[in-house]
Design an enzyme around this catalytic site. Structure first.
Site: not given
Ligand code: G6D
Length: 349
Positions: A105, A179, A313
């Site tokens: 991420h 997210h 996502e």
């Protein structure tokens, strides 16, 4: 439509600004310029009761201390990248290894921890929040100076569009997403085990023991990964399929989408009658069923716990740069990157 702005606090000498949007139907969306974080979404249940349906906090400090990316924009590259290493044109780049020895991420200071510049655009039927940021060459190890724009637009039809745009001065990789953890029960009154998901996807990506895609796409037929006709999340929690066990008894998998912008993702909660339709131009969606949520903190007075929220996502494929058979996340020099997703909130009655 109404939009209000307030300064929550200061961080690293920059103002943390909260915007609260209320549309003509009473839907409410609250966002921070800290990580372009969506902190609340209030939508009606089948009886018209307005309740919050996302996991979020009221202070930046709680996000810094506890948040597993609640509501945040993720980038430069969502998902994991094996060993944090990839090559472009023969040049090797080493990213932060912030998840075991892999990159997750966007790294230690990914986009979820940046204070973005923010501006408001209003018209008769919508309010948009435009967040922008210049990510410098080799920030978190990624090549290229990249100008980024993230735009959230709330409409009077109870829709939120999320548009991520980027332009780099050299070849790089980009894969942004949001997210948000959804819980359609309202005010986190129940977990998401009984939420029903419908997905237009014939294949999901196999993960290894570190949750890195192996490169193999698995057909969903005859498995609890088959959401084509709707399935409750509980099925993946009680499943003994090795991939569900690997994900901590649930889901943490990319699904390859068969269609785009065609109601390809639908999440429903029978008890509240709430329904979320997600449409995107992206090739995949990661379903994360909140298996790693621990009970070490409270969320607005509710004890955090496994399965208290789930993420959908929409994005490029995680670790695609190391798997040429996947759609690429390479962005060419001076060529625009644009990812578009729309969330439409309805009730089933
Ligand atoms: C865990 O594996 C999951 C990720 O998919 C998720 O994004 C993160 O927790 C918050 O690492």
């Amino acid at each position: 439509m109404k939009v209000t702005q307030s300064v929550l606090s200061e961080l690293d000498g920059k103002q943390v600004i909260e915007h609260r949007i209320i549309n003509n139907a009473g839907m409410e969306v609250t966002c921070l310029n800290y990580g372009c974080t969506i902190t609340r979404i209030l939508v009606p249940d089948q009886n018209g009761k307005m309740e919050n349906i996302v996991l979020g906090f009221d202070t930046v400090q709680e996000y810094q201390k506890h948040s597993p990316y609640f509501g945040a924009v993720i980038g430069r590259h969502a998902g994991r990248i094996k060993n944090g290493v990839f090559k472009i044109d023969g040049e090797e780049y080493c990213l932060a290894q912030n998840n075991l020895n892999n990159h997750l991420h966007g790294g230690i200071n990914g986009f979820d921890k940046i204070i973005w510049d923010v501006s408001v655009i209003e018209d008769d039927e919508s309010v948009s929040l435009n967040y922008c940021y210049l990510s410098n060459h080799l920030e978190e190890g990624y090549p290229g100076n990249v100008k980024l724009n993230v735009t959230y637009t709330v409409t009077n039809n109870n829709e939120i569009s999320l548009i991520y745009e980027g332009e780099s001065d050299q070849r790089t990789i980009l894969n942004l997403t949001n997210h948000t953890y959804f819980n359609l029960s309202g005010e986190l009154k129940r977990s998401v085990e009984t939420h029903k998901l419908t997905l237009k996807s014939n294949e999901f990506l196999e993960l290894d023991e570190n949750l890195i895609p192996t490169g193999r796409a698995i057909n969903v037929d005859e498995t609890v990964f088959d959401f084509r006709n709707g399935r409750v999340i509980q099925d993946g929690i009680t499943s003994i399929h090795s991939q569900n066990l690997l994900a901590g008894r649930g889901y943490d998998h990319p699904f390859l989408l068969q269609e785009n912008n065609a109601e390809e993702i639908i999440l429903e909660d029978n008890d509240s009658g709430r329904k979320l339709i997600i449409e995107t131009n992206q090739p995949s969606v990661v379903l994360y069923s909140g298996t790693q949520l621990d009970n070490e903190f409270q969320i607005r007075g509710i004890q955090s716990r496994k399965y208290l929220g789930l993420c959908l996502e929409t994005q490029g494929v995680p670790d695609a740069i190391n798997h040429p058979q996947f759609p690429t996340t390479i962005v060419e020099k001076d060529k625009p990157y644009k990812s578009v997703t729309k969330w439409s909130f309805k009730t089933t009655n």
